[in-house]
Design a protein around this motif. Structure first.
Motif, PDB file in Angstrom:
ATOM      1  N   ARG A  91      43.638  48.572  45.733  1.00 32.92           N
ATOM      2  CA  ARG A  91      44.785  48.806  44.848  1.00 32.92           C
ATOM      3  C   ARG A  91      44.960  47.640  43.884  1.00 32.92           C
ATOM      4  O   ARG A  91      44.864  46.475  44.281  1.00 32.92           O
ATOM      5  CB  ARG A  91      46.055  48.982  45.686  1.00 32.92           C
ATOM      6  N   MET A  92      45.199  47.966  42.611  1.00 37.40           N
ATOM      7  CA  MET A  92      45.429  46.928  41.613  1.00 37.40           C
ATOM      8  C   MET A  92      46.754  46.222  41.916  1.00 37.40           C
ATOM      9  O   MET A  92      47.818  46.831  41.826  1.00 37.40           O
ATOM     10  CB  MET A  92      45.477  47.522  40.209  1.00 37.40           C
ATOM     11  N   GLY A  93      46.675  44.964  42.288  1.00 38.63           N
ATOM     12  CA  GLY A  93      47.870  44.208  42.638  1.00 38.63           C
ATOM     13  C   GLY A  93      48.023  43.980  44.121  1.00 38.63           C
ATOM     14  O   GLY A  93      48.991  43.352  44.558  1.00 38.63           O
ATOM     15  N   GLY A  94      47.068  44.502  44.916  1.00 36.71           N
ATOM     16  CA  GLY A  94      47.140  44.307  46.356  1.00 36.71           C
ATOM     17  C   GLY A  94      47.708  45.515  47.073  1.00 36.71           C
ATOM     18  O   GLY A  94      48.244  46.443  46.466  1.00 36.71           O
ATOM     19  N   ALA A  95      47.597  45.497  48.392  1.00 32.55           N
ATOM     20  CA  ALA A  95      47.968  46.656  49.202  1.00 32.55           C
ATOM     21  C   ALA A  95      49.434  47.040  49.067  1.00 32.55           C
ATOM     22  O   ALA A  95      49.792  48.215  49.214  1.00 32.55           O
ATOM     23  CB  ALA A  95      47.631  46.376  50.669  1.00 32.55           C
ATOM     24  N   ALA A 172      38.955  48.448  32.154  1.00 32.61           N
ATOM     25  CA  ALA A 172      40.266  48.377  32.797  1.00 32.61           C
ATOM     26  C   ALA A 172      40.157  47.877  34.235  1.00 32.61           C
ATOM     27  O   ALA A 172      40.965  47.051  34.682  1.00 32.61           O
ATOM     28  CB  ALA A 172      40.934  49.755  32.773  1.00 32.61           C
ATOM     29  N   LEU A 173      39.182  48.375  34.970  1.00 32.94           N
ATOM     30  CA  LEU A 173      39.018  47.958  36.368  1.00 32.94           C
ATOM     31  C   LEU A 173      38.703  46.473  36.465  1.00 32.94           C
ATOM     32  O   LEU A 173      39.231  45.758  37.334  1.00 32.94           O
ATOM     33  CB  LEU A 173      37.905  48.776  37.025  1.00 32.94           C
ATOM     34  N   ILE A 174      37.837  46.006  35.574  1.00 30.65           N
ATOM     35  CA  ILE A 174      37.448  44.600  35.602  1.00 30.65           C
ATOM     36  C   ILE A 174      38.643  43.707  35.277  1.00 30.65           C
ATOM     37  O   ILE A 174      38.953  42.760  36.018  1.00 30.65           O
ATOM     38  CB  ILE A 174      36.290  44.348  34.613  1.00 30.65           C
ATOM     39  N   VAL A 346      41.483  49.889  24.642  1.00 24.97           N
ATOM     40  CA  VAL A 346      41.952  50.891  25.601  1.00 24.97           C
ATOM     41  C   VAL A 346      41.825  50.366  27.024  1.00 24.97           C
ATOM     42  O   VAL A 346      42.725  50.547  27.851  1.00 24.97           O
ATOM     43  CB  VAL A 346      41.168  52.214  25.436  1.00 24.97           C
ATOM     44  N   GLY A 347      40.714  49.687  27.319  1.00 24.08           N
ATOM     45  CA  GLY A 347      40.504  49.198  28.676  1.00 24.08           C
ATOM     46  C   GLY A 347      41.568  48.221  29.118  1.00 24.08           C
ATOM     47  O   GLY A 347      42.147  48.353  30.210  1.00 24.08           O
ATOM     48  N   VAL A 348      41.862  47.233  28.279  1.00 29.20           N
ATOM     49  CA  VAL A 348      42.881  46.242  28.641  1.00 29.20           C
ATOM     50  C   VAL A 348      44.257  46.891  28.704  1.00 29.20           C
ATOM     51  O   VAL A 348      45.072  46.573  29.581  1.00 29.20           O
ATOM     52  CB  VAL A 348      42.869  45.064  27.642  1.00 29.20           C
ATOM     53  N   PHE A 349      44.531  47.833  27.789  1.00 33.26           N
ATOM     54  CA  PHE A 349      45.824  48.521  27.827  1.00 33.26           C
ATOM     55  C   PHE A 349      45.952  49.369  29.091  1.00 33.26           C
ATOM     56  O   PHE A 349      47.015  49.380  29.733  1.00 33.26           O
ATOM     57  CB  PHE A 349      46.002  49.395  26.590  1.00 33.26           C
ATOM     58  N   VAL A 350      44.888  50.075  29.458  1.00 34.51           N
ATOM     59  CA  VAL A 350      44.924  50.870  30.692  1.00 34.51           C
ATOM     60  C   VAL A 350      45.175  49.957  31.893  1.00 34.51           C
ATOM     61  O   VAL A 350      45.951  50.292  32.795  1.00 34.51           O
ATOM     62  CB  VAL A 350      43.615  51.669  30.868  1.00 34.51           C
ATOM     63  N   MET A 362      42.596  55.683  39.668  1.00 32.79           N
ATOM     64  CA  MET A 362      42.281  55.393  38.264  1.00 32.79           C
ATOM     65  C   MET A 362      41.088  56.209  37.788  1.00 32.79           C
ATOM     66  O   MET A 362      41.089  56.719  36.666  1.00 32.79           O
ATOM     67  CB  MET A 362      42.024  53.896  38.088  1.00 32.79           C
ATOM     68  N   VAL A 363      40.073  56.347  38.620  1.00 31.14           N
ATOM     69  CA  VAL A 363      38.922  57.164  38.230  1.00 31.14           C
ATOM     70  C   VAL A 363      39.351  58.610  38.017  1.00 31.14           C
ATOM     71  O   VAL A 363      38.941  59.266  37.050  1.00 31.14           O
ATOM     72  CB  VAL A 363      37.805  57.069  39.285  1.00 31.14           C
ATOM     73  N   THR A 364      40.194  59.110  38.910  1.00 31.64           N
ATOM     74  CA  THR A 364      40.625  60.506  38.801  1.00 31.64           C
ATOM     75  C   THR A 364      41.449  60.754  37.545  1.00 31.64           C
ATOM     76  O   THR A 364      41.191  61.698  36.791  1.00 31.64           O
ATOM     77  CB  THR A 364      41.456  60.893  40.045  1.00 31.64           C
ATOM     78  N   VAL A 365      42.427  59.904  37.296  1.00 33.93           N
ATOM     79  CA  VAL A 365      43.369  60.147  36.201  1.00 33.93           C
ATOM     80  C   VAL A 365      42.856  59.621  34.861  1.00 33.93           C
ATOM     81  O   VAL A 365      43.124  60.209  33.813  1.00 33.93           O
ATOM     82  CB  VAL A 365      44.749  59.533  36.537  1.00 33.93           C
ATOM     83  N   VAL A 366      42.108  58.528  34.886  1.00 38.51           N
ATOM     84  CA  VAL A 366      41.651  57.928  33.630  1.00 38.51           C
ATOM     85  C   VAL A 366      40.345  58.543  33.144  1.00 38.51           C
ATOM     86  O   VAL A 366      40.073  58.540  31.947  1.00 38.51           O
ATOM     87  CB  VAL A 366      41.505  56.398  33.773  1.00 38.51           C
ATOM     88  N   MET A 367      39.546  59.099  34.045  1.00 37.45           N
ATOM     89  CA  MET A 367      38.240  59.615  33.637  1.00 37.45           C
ATOM     90  C   MET A 367      38.122  61.132  33.793  1.00 37.45           C
ATOM     91  O   MET A 367      37.692  61.825  32.872  1.00 37.45           O
ATOM     92  CB  MET A 367      37.128  58.922  34.426  1.00 37.45           C
TER      93      MET A 367
END
Length: 517
Positions: A91-95, A172-174, A346-350, A362-367
């Protein structure tokens, strides 16, 4: 909205604070100087400048098509691989992190920033272009045939489906992982730390961030200029107003003025509100198109478009011994490089709006979800336009003569065309506003050395700089300067992909290390 700044780095010694602003001592001035130098070069001799960059772009697309295609496929494989692996639950930001935005607002913001303008611009034009051989056809099929229709819809979906969103999502993930989970600056250079250690704070990291600031600024400026051309053409078509530089300049200034107000109001009252409004208006336009072409025809077309995309995915992803080399380099390879000019934006904004989401979400909703939306959109507009061409109905039956007018020519055959055409113009305005909003926030973060929350006037300052660059290029330099900068931005897609390959290695290395810990 939760305060994300608590989990991210604060300004450091590398930043200079003056007049209430907070800039990085290296990234900001170097980026601005490079932007000014490029604009000055373009204006000195727009024709020579454009020809030089067009030649550079053509050379890159021709000789590095294999690398660009491999990287495009690699982005897709990385995102899907992470989603289906145990790493997808990170999870982005930790559990304990929770999302800052609801699902609908989250999707609306990322979609408006990602390709809203592009769908309006190419939703009709690209399928018709491929069907009629406006500039070659996929697989060299005969134009204006059933085979051309399937090739047109399959290739259009290939260009607007998984691949572009995978480029955005990888970025975005990176950025999100290293910022939210590792407490590093909100910038691409942070992903260098697993590879070069603390040296990521030095000249190498600065080069990466300067590159992304310049790339984002010019990618956004050219899109804003092209959007102005389409919008003023549409207003002229519906209302008979002049379609000249003055109208285009008014459009650019209006968009940037609204964007400045939106940025000043903040994420919730500005970007999120406009994105939600735009999604509602886009849905309304889509419903008009579906009923205009016929619900039964649309549903049948959706099945056909989906099948074309699936069946042609692997052949279109192949770069070896392509029989349609000219079309392949002029369309697909160009697109992959062009998406890279929007990759940082877009990546940094996402990443900025995705705190609290898992990689799998994120993969499901963003891609995946935008790909489904694109199938619906291109079936209604592109499939409907091809049907008009095949039936000899409307202006498009005579061929694609002006890309800016394509969607308006499609709508003029349907009921209430004046209303829907004005709706397109309104959508163009708001989509461009949200794009400028997003771009200003992203460029500001990067130029401030990865600080997540900068002073509001500083963000507005970047809106003004983006407007200035666009106006100078477009109004003074003309079409040659604008398209020259676009060619240059596309050429920068190659080094961006090379950079992303390095960053992806560092990203995967960090994920594996965390999984083993």
């Amino acid at each position: 909205m939760r305060d994300i700044s608590s989990s991210l780095p604060l300004p450091g010694d590398a930043n200079a604070q003056f007049f209430g602003l907070d800039f990085h001592k290296v990234i900001f001035p170097v980026s601005v100087m490079l932007i000014i130098a490029t604009v000055a070069t373009a204006l000195n001799d727009p024709t020579a400048f454009g020809a030089s960059l067009e030649a550079t772009k053509g050379w890159i697309l021709k000789h590095f098509d294999w690398f660009i295609m491999i990287m495009g496929n690699l982005f897709v494989l990385l995102c899907i691989g992470l989603a289906v692996s145990p790493l997808g639950k990170i999870r982005m930001g930790g559990a304990d992190a929770r999302p800052d935005f609801g699902l609908l607002s989250w999707f609306s913001m990322l979609f408006a920033a990602g390709m809203g303008v592009g769908l309006l611009y190419w939703g009709v034009a690209e399928p018709v272009a491929a069907y009629t051989a406006w500039w070659k056809t996929p697989f060299n099929v005969a134009a204006n045939t059933p085979e051309a229709m399937h090739a047109a819809m399959g290739s259009t979906m290939f260009h607007w489906g998984l691949h572009p969103w995978a480029i955005y999502l990888s970025t975005a993930l990176i950025v999100g992982y290293f910022s939210y989970n590792k407490g590093l600056p909100f910038s691409l250079s942070s992903a260098l730390k697993p590879l070069i250690g603390e040296a990521y704070k030095g000249p190498i990291g600065h080069c990466v961030d300067v590159f992304t600031v310049v790339l984002t600024t010019f990618g956004l400026a050219t899109s804003l200029g092209l959007g102005a051309m389409q919008a003023t053409a549409g207003i002229h078509h519906v209302l008979g107003t002049p379609n000249n530089f003055l109208m285009q300049a008014v459009f650019i200034l209006s968009v940037c003025g609204i964007a400045a107000v939106s940025v000043w109001r903040g994420m919730d009252a500005g970007v999120k509100l406009l994105s939600n409004i735009n999604m509602g208006l886009a849905l309304l336009l889509l419903i008009f198109a579906i009923f205009g072409v016929g619900v039964a025809v649309f549903l049948s077309g959706m099945i056909s478009t989906s099948a074309d995309y699936v069946s042609m995915f692997v052949p279109l992803a192949n770069w070896i011994d392509r029989p349609d080399q000219d079309w392949f380099q002029g369309w697909t390879v160009f697109y992959w490089a062009w998406w890279c000019t929007w990759g940082p934006l877009v990546g940094v904004f996402v990443a900025k709006v995705s705190r609290g989401r898992t990689i799998r979400q994120m993969v499901t909703v963003v891609m995946l979800v935008p790909t489904l939306v694109a199938i619906v959109w291109f079936t209604a507009f592109g499939g409907g336009a091809i049907a008009q061409v095949a039936a000899g109905s409307g202006t498009l039956a005579g061929g694609l003569k002006d890309v800016n007018m394509a969607i308006f020519q499609f709508l003029e055959v349907l009921p209430m065309s004046a209303i829907t055409s004005l709706l397109v113009v309104l959508l163009l305005v708001i989509f461009m506003v949200t794009s400028v909003d997003s771009g200003a926030l992203v460029v500001d973060n990067l130029a401030a050395g990865g600080i997540p929350e900068t002073p509001v006037p500083q963000r507005v300052l970047w809106v003004g700089l983006i407007a200035l660059v666009t106006m100078v290029l477009f109004v003074i330099g003309g079409d040659s300067a604008l398209k020259g900068v676009q060619a240059g931005a596309v050429a920068m897609g190659l080094p961006f992909m090379a950079l992303m390959l390095v960053l992806m290695i560092g990203f995967v290395k960090a994920l594996i290390q965390d999984a083993r810990a």
